[in-house]
Design a protein around this motif. Structure first.
Motif, PDB file in Angstrom:
ATOM      1  N   THR A 117       5.926  10.535   1.612  1.00 46.85           N
ATOM      2  CA  THR A 117       5.542  10.138   0.261  1.00 46.85           C
ATOM      3  C   THR A 117       6.301   8.849  -0.044  1.00 46.85           C
ATOM      4  N   ALA A 118       5.579   7.730  -0.046  1.00 49.46           N
ATOM      5  CA  ALA A 118       6.221   6.433  -0.253  1.00 49.46           C
ATOM      6  C   ALA A 118       5.308   5.540  -1.079  1.00 49.46           C
ATOM      7  N   GLY A 119       5.866   4.925  -2.093  1.00 49.53           N
ATOM      8  CA  GLY A 119       5.092   4.055  -2.960  1.00 49.53           C
ATOM      9  C   GLY A 119       4.916   2.666  -2.370  1.00 49.53           C
ATOM     10  N   PRO A 120       4.104   1.827  -3.011  1.00 52.93           N
ATOM     11  CA  PRO A 120       3.926   0.439  -2.558  1.00 52.93           C
ATOM     12  C   PRO A 120       5.258  -0.297  -2.523  1.00 52.93           C
ATOM     13  N   GLY A 121       5.449  -1.114  -1.501  1.00 52.81           N
ATOM     14  CA  GLY A 121       6.685  -1.869  -1.382  1.00 52.81           C
ATOM     15  C   GLY A 121       7.865  -1.066  -0.877  1.00 52.81           C
ATOM     16  N   SER A 122       7.595   0.116  -0.316  1.00 49.91           N
ATOM     17  CA  SER A 122       8.677   0.936   0.246  1.00 49.91           C
ATOM     18  C   SER A 122       9.064   0.448   1.632  1.00 49.91           C
ATOM     19  N   LEU A 123      10.295   0.721   2.015  1.00 51.08           N
ATOM     20  CA  LEU A 123      10.752   0.502   3.383  1.00 51.08           C
ATOM     21  C   LEU A 123      10.874   1.871   4.030  1.00 51.08           C
ATOM     22  N   ILE A 124       9.940   2.191   4.920  1.00 48.67           N
ATOM     23  CA  ILE A 124       9.875   3.494   5.566  1.00 48.67           C
ATOM     24  C   ILE A 124      10.466   3.370   6.967  1.00 48.67           C
ATOM     25  N   ALA A 125      11.489   4.157   7.261  1.00 51.21           N
ATOM     26  CA  ALA A 125      12.130   4.133   8.571  1.00 51.21           C
ATOM     27  C   ALA A 125      11.707   5.359   9.366  1.00 51.21           C
ATOM     28  N   VAL A 126      11.039   5.125  10.494  1.00 53.27           N
ATOM     29  CA  VAL A 126      10.649   6.212  11.399  1.00 53.27           C
ATOM     30  C   VAL A 126      11.781   6.395  12.397  1.00 53.27           C
ATOM     31  N   GLU A 127      12.541   7.445  12.200  1.00 54.42           N
ATOM     32  CA  GLU A 127      13.767   7.675  12.960  1.00 54.42           C
ATOM     33  C   GLU A 127      13.561   8.783  13.987  1.00 54.42           C
ATOM     34  N   GLY A 128      14.146   8.589  15.157  1.00 51.83           N
ATOM     35  CA  GLY A 128      14.071   9.618  16.184  1.00 51.83           C
ATOM     36  C   GLY A 128      14.483   9.064  17.528  1.00 51.83           C
TER      37      GLY A 128
ATOM     38  N   THR B   1       4.584  -3.083   1.892  1.00 52.33           N
ATOM     39  CA  THR B   1       5.142  -1.842   2.422  1.00 52.33           C
ATOM     40  C   THR B   1       5.459  -2.033   3.905  1.00 52.33           C
ATOM     41  N   VAL B   2       6.625  -1.556   4.327  1.00 52.39           N
ATOM     42  CA  VAL B   2       7.073  -1.734   5.708  1.00 52.39           C
ATOM     43  C   VAL B   2       7.331  -0.380   6.352  1.00 52.39           C
ATOM     44  N   VAL B   3       6.816  -0.206   7.573  1.00 55.94           N
ATOM     45  CA  VAL B   3       7.134   0.969   8.386  1.00 55.94           C
ATOM     46  C   VAL B   3       7.867   0.470   9.621  1.00 55.94           C
ATOM     47  N   ALA B   4       9.109   0.878   9.794  1.00 55.69           N
ATOM     48  CA  ALA B   4       9.940   0.372  10.880  1.00 55.69           C
ATOM     49  C   ALA B   4      10.471   1.510  11.746  1.00 55.69           C
ATOM     50  N   VAL B   5      10.256   1.402  13.047  1.00 56.20           N
ATOM     51  CA  VAL B   5      10.755   2.383  14.003  1.00 56.20           C
ATOM     52  C   VAL B   5      12.201   2.058  14.356  1.00 56.20           C
TER      53      VAL B   5
ATOM     54  N   ARG C 117      -1.286 -11.710   5.654  1.00 51.96           N
ATOM     55  CA  ARG C 117      -0.982 -11.155   4.332  1.00 51.96           C
ATOM     56  C   ARG C 117      -1.288  -9.656   4.262  1.00 51.96           C
ATOM     57  N   PRO C 118      -0.713  -8.884   5.163  1.00 55.45           N
ATOM     58  CA  PRO C 118      -0.999  -7.441   5.173  1.00 55.45           C
ATOM     59  C   PRO C 118      -0.345  -6.729   3.998  1.00 55.45           C
ATOM     60  N   ARG C 119      -0.891  -5.607   3.641  1.00 52.15           N
ATOM     61  CA  ARG C 119      -0.293  -4.765   2.601  1.00 52.15           C
ATOM     62  C   ARG C 119       0.648  -3.747   3.217  1.00 52.15           C
ATOM     63  N   LEU C 120       0.515  -3.535   4.527  1.00 55.09           N
ATOM     64  CA  LEU C 120       1.407  -2.642   5.276  1.00 55.09           C
ATOM     65  C   LEU C 120       1.806  -3.341   6.562  1.00 55.09           C
ATOM     66  N   LEU C 121       3.096  -3.432   6.810  1.00 57.03           N
ATOM     67  CA  LEU C 121       3.618  -4.082   8.013  1.00 57.03           C
ATOM     68  C   LEU C 121       4.304  -3.056   8.894  1.00 57.03           C
ATOM     69  N   GLY C 122       3.939  -3.006  10.180  1.00 53.69           N
ATOM     70  CA  GLY C 122       4.573  -2.103  11.126  1.00 53.69           C
ATOM     71  C   GLY C 122       5.465  -2.859  12.094  1.00 53.69           C
ATOM     72  N   VAL C 123       6.681  -2.355  12.307  1.00 56.60           N
ATOM     73  CA  VAL C 123       7.643  -2.993  13.210  1.00 56.60           C
ATOM     74  C   VAL C 123       8.227  -1.931  14.129  1.00 56.60           C
TER      75      VAL C 123
ATOM     76  N   ALA D 212       0.847  -1.186   0.000  1.00 55.65           N
ATOM     77  CA  ALA D 212       0.000   0.000   0.000  1.00 55.65           C
ATOM     78  C   ALA D 212       0.886   1.241   0.000  1.00 55.65           C
ATOM     79  N   ALA D 213       0.578   2.179  -0.874  1.00 52.51           N
ATOM     80  CA  ALA D 213       1.283   3.454  -0.856  1.00 52.51           C
ATOM     81  C   ALA D 213       0.929   4.195   0.432  1.00 52.51           C
ATOM     82  N   VAL D 214       1.875   4.976   0.944  1.00 57.23           N
ATOM     83  CA  VAL D 214       1.663   5.734   2.178  1.00 57.23           C
ATOM     84  C   VAL D 214       2.041   7.187   1.934  1.00 57.23           C
ATOM     85  N   SER D 215       1.147   8.083   2.291  1.00 55.44           N
ATOM     86  CA  SER D 215       1.447   9.510   2.187  1.00 55.44           C
ATOM     87  C   SER D 215       0.871  10.226   3.396  1.00 55.44           C
ATOM     88  N   ALA D 216       1.465  11.346   3.758  1.00 55.29           N
ATOM     89  CA  ALA D 216       0.979  12.142   4.886  1.00 55.29           C
ATOM     90  C   ALA D 216       1.376  13.596   4.670  1.00 55.29           C
TER      91      ALA D 216
END
Length: 290
Positions: free
Chosen positions: A30-41, A212-216, A178-184, A7-11
């Motif tokens: 702004t991230a397309g499907p299959g992106s690896l999004i790193a939430v850094e902080g 799509t992956v969102v990883a902290v 089988r999620p379209r977005l995975l949070g870690v 799933a594409a993710v935008s905010a």
């Protein structure tokens, strides 16, 4: 546009405010499907709250975000249906007394029960068991967890797993749906350098296969879509240092550890301690039921 799996993710100006102030604010993605999004902080900067907000487990209070075709905060339930959570302390904790096999069977049963139609539930038991086995095996391969290599195979208790093995198990459990977005959450916490690289390689592989992956994390790899929750003053300090500006930027402020949690149609306010060690447990108290 969505891909076949991810799933594409935008905010835009995405934020969440609770009783003690802003958990995070001004987030743009702004991230397309299959992106690896790193939430850094830094710990305490609202990373976990952002992760839960993007997966539909917490209700944002400012700005908008889109996950697939679903808009936040209006379509929380829809986002929850297409997203899954790997390890998130206080929300998806593994039971240390249960074995790997018990965790896998329980998750497969729950997915079959809540996802399937009545007709599907009435299928022959052998057929349903085969489907569950296929889902489990596929998820384990994607998570890189070799059950037979564990000390007692599938009968190994969670308490006996190494941290990287436990992370792989949590990811496998999430992938059964089988999620379209995975949070870690806490991707690089308490891992050696080699283990940390293995964890990121795992997430890269999942993203490369379409999810799509969102990883902290505390420090994002260079090949990720980086989203920072660092307080604005801290970000200014970094920018000043990078550009060689001689002016000293001091008194950086930390983001407040607070969030409004949403579960289906109910909204609840949750008080949060400022103690970093309690951030996750406080922030996700209401998200457990999502």
């Amino acid at each position: 546009m969505d891909g076949p799996h991810g799933a594409a993710v935008s905010a835009v100006d995405f934020g969440l405010k609770g009783p003690r102030g802003w958990a995070f604010r001004g987030i743009g993605i702004t991230a397309g499907p299959g992106s690896l999004i790193a939430v850094e902080g830094p710990s305490g900067s609202g990373r976990t709250c952002l992760l839960l907000a993007l997966t539909g487990r917490m209700r944002s209070t400012e700005g908008t975000a889109t996950v697939g075709r679903h808009r936040l905060p209006k379509q929380l339930a829809a986002v929850r249906r297409i997203s899954g959570l790997g390890p998130v302390p206080g929300v998806t904790d593994l039971d240390p007394a249960l074995t790997v096999a018990e965790h896998l069977r329980e998750r497969a049963f729950l997915e079959r029960r809540f996802e399937g139609s009545l007709r599907g539930l009435l299928r022959p038991r052998k057929e349903r068991a085969t489907e569950s086995r296929l889902r489990i095996d596929t998820a384990l391969r994607a998570a890189g967890l070799d059950v037979e290599a564990l000390p007692k195979g599938s009968r190994t208790a969670v308490r006996d797993l190494e941290r990287l093995e436990a992370l792989r198990l949590s990811v496998a459990l999430a992938l059964i749906a089988r999620p379209r977005l995975l949070g870690v959450d806490d991707t690089d916490l308490k891992l050696s350098d080699a283990e940390r690289e293995a964890a990121w390689d795992l997430l890269r592989s999942i993203a490369a296969n379409g999810t799509t992956v969102v990883a902290v994390c505390s420090e994002a790899p260079e090949d990720t879509v980086v989203v920072s929750t660092a307080p604005r003053a801290e970000a200014d300090v970094r920018e000043t240092a990078d550009t060689g500006d001689a002016r000293a930027a001091t008194d950086a402020t930390d983001a407040a550890d607070a969030a409004d949690a949403a579960d289906h149609s109910d909204d609840h306010d949750t008080d949060h301690d400022t103690d970093d060690d309690k951030e996750t447990a406080d922030a996700v108290a209401e998200a457990r039921r999502a």
